[in-house]
Design a protein around this motif. Sequence first.
Motif, PDB file in Angstrom:
ATOM      1  N   LYS A 140     -34.855  54.805  42.406  1.00 17.21           N
ATOM      2  CA  LYS A 140     -34.025  53.613  42.531  1.00 17.21           C
ATOM      3  C   LYS A 140     -33.166  53.334  41.301  1.00 17.21           C
ATOM      4  N   LEU A 141     -31.879  53.215  41.548  1.00 19.13           N
ATOM      5  CA  LEU A 141     -30.935  52.670  40.580  1.00 19.13           C
ATOM      6  C   LEU A 141     -30.846  51.166  40.834  1.00 19.13           C
ATOM      7  N   LYS A 142     -29.868  50.519  40.284  1.00 20.30           N
ATOM      8  CA  LYS A 142     -29.808  49.047  40.356  1.00 20.30           C
ATOM      9  C   LYS A 142     -29.703  48.538  41.792  1.00 20.30           C
ATOM     10  N   HIS A 143     -28.875  49.206  42.611  1.00 23.93           N
ATOM     11  CA  HIS A 143     -28.615  48.694  43.958  1.00 23.93           C
ATOM     12  C   HIS A 143     -29.338  49.462  45.054  1.00 23.93           C
ATOM     13  N   GLY A 144     -30.384  50.188  44.686  1.00 26.63           N
ATOM     14  CA  GLY A 144     -31.161  50.876  45.696  1.00 26.63           C
ATOM     15  C   GLY A 144     -31.383  52.336  45.353  1.00 26.63           C
ATOM     16  N   PRO A 145     -32.016  53.082  46.262  1.00 25.32           N
ATOM     17  CA  PRO A 145     -32.282  54.496  46.029  1.00 25.32           C
ATOM     18  C   PRO A 145     -30.996  55.291  45.806  1.00 25.32           C
ATOM     19  N   VAL A 146     -31.110  56.359  45.053  1.00 30.33           N
ATOM     20  CA  VAL A 146     -29.955  57.216  44.765  1.00 30.33           C
ATOM     21  C   VAL A 146     -29.265  57.636  46.064  1.00 30.33           C
ATOM     22  N   GLY A 147     -30.054  57.986  47.069  1.00 29.63           N
ATOM     23  CA  GLY A 147     -29.480  58.452  48.332  1.00 29.63           C
ATOM     24  C   GLY A 147     -28.637  57.421  49.053  1.00 29.63           C
ATOM     25  N   HIS A 148     -28.867  56.130  48.762  1.00 26.50           N
ATOM     26  CA  HIS A 148     -28.086  55.085  49.416  1.00 26.50           C
ATOM     27  C   HIS A 148     -26.623  55.114  48.992  1.00 26.50           C
ATOM     28  N   TYR A 149     -26.358  55.493  47.759  1.00 23.84           N
ATOM     29  CA  TYR A 149     -25.037  55.309  47.189  1.00 23.84           C
ATOM     30  C   TYR A 149     -23.971  56.135  47.905  1.00 23.84           C
ATOM     31  N   ALA A 150     -24.164  57.453  47.980  1.00 23.58           N
ATOM     32  CA  ALA A 150     -23.165  58.304  48.623  1.00 23.58           C
ATOM     33  C   ALA A 150     -23.092  58.015  50.122  1.00 23.58           C
ATOM     34  N   LEU A 151     -24.240  57.744  50.739  1.00 24.20           N
ATOM     35  CA  LEU A 151     -24.250  57.445  52.168  1.00 24.20           C
ATOM     36  C   LEU A 151     -23.501  56.155  52.452  1.00 24.20           C
ATOM     37  N   ARG A 152     -23.710  55.133  51.625  1.00 17.36           N
ATOM     38  CA  ARG A 152     -23.007  53.869  51.823  1.00 17.36           C
ATOM     39  C   ARG A 152     -21.491  54.049  51.650  1.00 17.36           C
ATOM     40  N   SER A 153     -21.086  54.793  50.636  1.00 17.49           N
ATOM     41  CA  SER A 153     -19.652  55.027  50.425  1.00 17.49           C
ATOM     42  C   SER A 153     -19.048  55.755  51.622  1.00 17.49           C
ATOM     43  N   ALA A 154     -19.774  56.738  52.153  1.00 15.74           N
ATOM     44  CA  ALA A 154     -19.279  57.467  53.317  1.00 15.74           C
ATOM     45  C   ALA A 154     -19.138  56.542  54.519  1.00 15.74           C
ATOM     46  N   LEU A 155     -20.118  55.661  54.719  1.00  7.07           N
ATOM     47  CA  LEU A 155     -20.067  54.725  55.847  1.00  7.07           C
ATOM     48  C   LEU A 155     -18.922  53.726  55.716  1.00  7.07           C
ATOM     49  N   MET A 156     -18.582  53.362  54.499  1.00 12.35           N
ATOM     50  CA  MET A 156     -17.511  52.393  54.280  1.00 12.35           C
ATOM     51  C   MET A 156     -16.133  53.048  54.274  1.00 12.35           C
ATOM     52  N   SER A 157     -16.096  54.361  54.404  1.00 11.19           N
ATOM     53  CA  SER A 157     -14.827  55.088  54.442  1.00 11.19           C
ATOM     54  C   SER A 157     -14.326  55.165  55.885  1.00 11.19           C
ATOM     55  N   ASN A 158     -13.239  55.894  56.076  1.00 13.76           N
ATOM     56  CA  ASN A 158     -12.652  56.062  57.411  1.00 13.76           C
ATOM     57  C   ASN A 158     -13.134  57.323  58.121  1.00 13.76           C
ATOM     58  N   LEU A 159     -14.217  57.912  57.650  1.00 14.15           N
ATOM     59  CA  LEU A 159     -14.806  59.035  58.370  1.00 14.15           C
ATOM     60  C   LEU A 159     -15.261  58.568  59.748  1.00 14.15           C
ATOM     61  N   ASP A 160     -15.113  59.431  60.753  1.00  8.43           N
ATOM     62  CA  ASP A 160     -15.454  59.030  62.122  1.00  8.43           C
ATOM     63  C   ASP A 160     -16.957  58.978  62.354  1.00  8.43           C
ATOM     64  N   HIS A 161     -17.699  59.791  61.647  1.00  8.69           N
ATOM     65  CA  HIS A 161     -19.155  59.797  61.767  1.00  8.69           C
ATOM     66  C   HIS A 161     -19.689  60.555  60.566  1.00  8.69           C
ATOM     67  N   ILE A 162     -20.912  60.226  60.145  1.00 13.17           N
ATOM     68  CA  ILE A 162     -21.527  60.919  59.018  1.00 13.17           C
ATOM     69  C   ILE A 162     -22.809  61.585  59.497  1.00 13.17           C
ATOM     70  N   ILE A 163     -22.940  62.857  59.171  1.00 14.52           N
ATOM     71  CA  ILE A 163     -24.150  63.623  59.451  1.00 14.52           C
ATOM     72  C   ILE A 163     -24.904  63.807  58.136  1.00 14.52           C
ATOM     73  N   PHE A 164     -26.094  63.268  58.049  1.00 16.67           N
ATOM     74  CA  PHE A 164     -26.915  63.455  56.858  1.00 16.67           C
ATOM     75  C   PHE A 164     -27.880  64.607  57.126  1.00 16.67           C
ATOM     76  N   VAL A 165     -27.758  65.678  56.343  1.00 16.73           N
ATOM     77  CA  VAL A 165     -28.644  66.831  56.483  1.00 16.73           C
ATOM     78  C   VAL A 165     -29.725  66.731  55.414  1.00 16.73           C
ATOM     79  N   GLY A 166     -30.975  66.559  55.840  1.00 21.03           N
ATOM     80  CA  GLY A 166     -32.067  66.355  54.887  1.00 21.03           C
ATOM     81  C   GLY A 166     -33.236  67.286  55.121  1.00 21.03           C
ATOM     82  N   SER A 167     -34.219  67.201  54.231  1.00 15.52           N
ATOM     83  CA  SER A 167     -35.384  68.087  54.301  1.00 15.52           C
ATOM     84  C   SER A 167     -36.624  67.399  54.859  1.00 15.52           C
ATOM     85  N   ASP A 168     -36.513  66.119  55.222  1.00 21.25           N
ATOM     86  CA  ASP A 168     -37.626  65.408  55.852  1.00 21.25           C
ATOM     87  C   ASP A 168     -37.551  65.619  57.363  1.00 21.25           C
TER      88      ASP A 168
END
Length: 232
Positions: A25-53
């Motif tokens: 966790k950084l100040k505003h949440g887990p590290v993984g939240h940051y890039a995902l949140r920026s992608a969601l707030m962009s004009n991308l039509d959909h985001i696919i998160f590829v993970g190991s869980d």
Amino acid sequence: MGKMIGVLLGAGKSSRMGKNKLAMKLKHGPVGHYALRSALMSNLDHIIFVGSDVILPSWVSGDLKNAFLQSLWSYHYSPESCVGMSHSLREGVRFAEALEATAMMVILADQPFQSAMLLNRMIITFNKRLPPFLGTSIHSATIPPVIISGKLFSELHKLQGDHGARFLLEKYKDSYSIMEVHDPFYNFDIDTRDDFEMAGRIEAAMEKENSKKRGADGLEHLGEERRSKGGI
């Protein structure tokens, strides 16, 4: 201009950190939240998160989990992530093709200081130039995020081992396009404990200067906004 799908790569082993760095966790949440949140707030039509869980990572919570339930992004397990980035990229391409993407933006989940503004600028630049490959550059080094035209998806299926899309730079060196970025931290990635501590200092300095507002904006109305723009 076709459908632009974001592929967020977060299936690494975090071997240099010794634990899951995306959950730290950084100040505003887990590290993984940051890039995902920026992608969601962009004009991308959909985001696919590829993970190991096998299932949705436990660190995903709050507004991001709500966005997941609204189908603004999807999670896909990469069962062979241990073999390297190539498998995660191939998985991302496979799902992007299933969504009939005409291009995909590859984003690294361990780079917390990307912004929706940067991603949108990339989308605009790509749509104007329509190159086979658009990379970002700082100090002449070409680095993620990158946009890859659907015309090259078949080549990404051939990736092996711990290789990303860098081979495309050499193959299409006469026709790929570069977008210069002047933000010194946009490609800062977190691999070690020292990197994580440095990220905290960078974030504090950025907020103090009021140059960027990272992670504080909620996504409560994101579903309606994206649907109004024709997003998935």
